[in-house]
Design a protein around this motif. Structure first.
Motif, short mmCIF file in Angstrom:
data_model
loop_
_atom_site.label_atom_id
_atom_site.label_comp_id
_atom_site.label_asym_id
_atom_site.label_seq_id
_atom_site.Cartn_x
_atom_site.Cartn_y
_atom_site.Cartn_z
N THR A 83 0.82 -1.21 0.00
CA THR A 83 0.00 0.00 0.00
C THR A 83 0.85 1.25 0.00
N HIS A 84 0.26 2.34 -0.46
CA HIS A 84 0.90 3.65 -0.36
C HIS A 84 -0.06 4.62 0.31
N SER A 85 0.42 5.32 1.34
CA SER A 85 -0.32 6.40 1.98
C SER A 85 -1.69 5.94 2.46
N PHE A 86 -2.77 6.61 2.00
CA PHE A 86 -4.12 6.31 2.47
C PHE A 86 -4.53 4.87 2.19
N GLY A 87 -3.87 4.24 1.21
CA GLY A 87 -4.14 2.83 0.94
C GLY A 87 -3.83 1.94 2.13
#
Length: 418
Positions: free
Chosen positions: A190-194
């Motif tokens: 995942t990246h950030s808000f993910g």
């Protein structure tokens, strides 16, 4: 029990990427393909989703820069199409009347590819290329799970249909990806808000399902507890503090007032307590008196009530997902720590007090993630890595950061199941 099966809570590791990887082969090229890889499912960050609208036949809604740059007069219509409405009767957010949206290419990584070169570095396209360089293949061992960033998970017992539908789709995708790859459990990246989406998704799946289908959760640029930066963004929607706001700023400032996800990004009392985050001459605002801040910047009583009932319970009740985890974050970049509106004029540009982080995610939230996960006795494995001088976007775009990320994913592939 094998060493890899033992619960490991690694102290924060500082990787000096320029030294550690000096002379190492780049992961961007092909030729290092490995067999028997665990499938990877990618969850992107906030605003990194391409949504389509069916108003006049399906067309790209977010991001549709080309049309808007050609005709800025379309902006009000575009803003209205992105806007969410809160349905009191249904107790949930929905599109404005007459607007139907869907994310593009769920299940594939194609939605992370953009014609705009600038977006190539802002989303996961470079990471996709890096994973393909070590043997991953789109649709075979590499998948994508885009979501509509306007919506967010909600507290237990509160309706959040968009997130529920996403969770159902992601469950099927994970199961299908595992089945296609010899029943190997998947690696969620995942990246950030993910990362927030992934943790809430996992916590809502039965523990036996998690242990059967998920080998590891690799989170890039994610802490817990939100950011004072979001308070600045919400304050800015009261006026036009920027003399020349970008198209992205204009749309997001408009949308943030209606998006269900905006409250999920606010600082959590569990992380920040009563530390002043927005400072004025007469009054300071902290995570603990967030409702007062929201009222001060123009939110209605109903909107503040939604913050209390939908978002706040999630930030107060952090739950580790009980799957092996690796957290990779950038540090050494000035990151908003406090915001000063001395005269309490929220329409003016504030004075910003910076701390450490990646320019978006504050180091304090990364340390909070480490602390909270470490307090969970049943969490099987947790490793935290900091990469110096790495920004929020360069984590998924710069070669040096991508080497670290891909190396960790390959190591997860080789690890004995926890």
């Amino acid at each position: 029990m094998e060493p890899q099966q033992q619960r490991l809570f690694a102290p924060l590791v500082l990787l000096l990427a320029t030294i550690f990887f000096a002379g190492a082969p780049a992961v961007i090229g092909h030729g290092e393909a490995a067999s028997g890889l665990h499938p990877v499912v990618l969850l992107p960050g906030y605003t990194c989703i391409q949504a389509s609208d069916a108003g006049r036949g399906w067309f790209r809604l977010w991001e549709n820069y080309t049309a808007l740059q050609a005709d800025p007069g379309l902006l009000p219509c575009y803003q209205d199409q992105l806007r969410l409405v809160y349905d009191r009767a249904g107790g949930d957010y929905r599109n404005a009347h007459g607007v139907e949206t869907r994310v593009v290419s769920f299940g594939t990584a194609r939605s992370f590819r953009f014609d705009d070169p600038a977006q190539k570095n802002a989303c996961m396209e470079r990471l996709v290329e890096a994973l393909e360089g070590v043997g991953y293949r789109e649709g075979a061992s590499l998948f994508g799970a885009p979501y509509d960033f306007r919506y967010a998970p909600a507290a237990p017992g509160v309706t959040a249909r968009a997130f529920s539908d996403f969770s159902t789709s992601l469950t099927r995708l994970v199961e299908r990806a595992s089945e296609r790859n010899g029943n190997r459990p998947v690696i969620l990246v995942t990246h950030s808000f993910g990362g927030f989406y992934a943790m809430e998704f996992l916590n809502k799946r039965p523990l036996p399902w998690r242990r059967r289908h998920v080998k590891h959760l690799v989170m890039l640029c994610h802490g817990v507890g939100g950011s004072a930066l979001i308070m600045q963004v919400l304050a800015s929607t009261m006026g036009s503090p920027s003399p020349a706001p970008t198209l992205r700023d204009t749309v997001l400032s408009f949308g943030n007032r209606s998006f269900g996800s905006m409250f999920s990004l606010l600082p959590s009392p569990k992380v920040y307590g009563d530390t002043p985050l927005v400072i004025t001459r007469a009054k300071n605002y902290s995570a603990e008196n967030m409702p007062e801040f929201l009222a001060a910047v123009g939110f209605s009583d109903d909107e503040v009530a939604r913050y209390r009932t939908r978002a706040l319970p999630l930030t107060l009740n952090f739950r580790a997902p009980l799957v092996p985890m690796t957290s990779i974050n950038g540090v050494g970049v000035p990151t908003v720590d406090k915001v000063v509106y001395w005269d309490a004029n929220f329409t003016e540009m504030p004075r910003v007090v910076n701390g450490d982080g990646d320019g978006i995610v504050n180091l304090e939230t990364v340390l909070a993630l480490q602390r909270l996960v470490g307090d969970v006795p049943d969490q099987p494995y947790f490793k935290s890595i900091l990469i110096p001088n790495t920004t929020h976007n360069s984590m998924i775009s710069d070669d040096s950061a991508l080497r670290v990320v891909v190396k960790e994913i390959l190591e997860v592939n080789q690890a004995t199941s926890s």
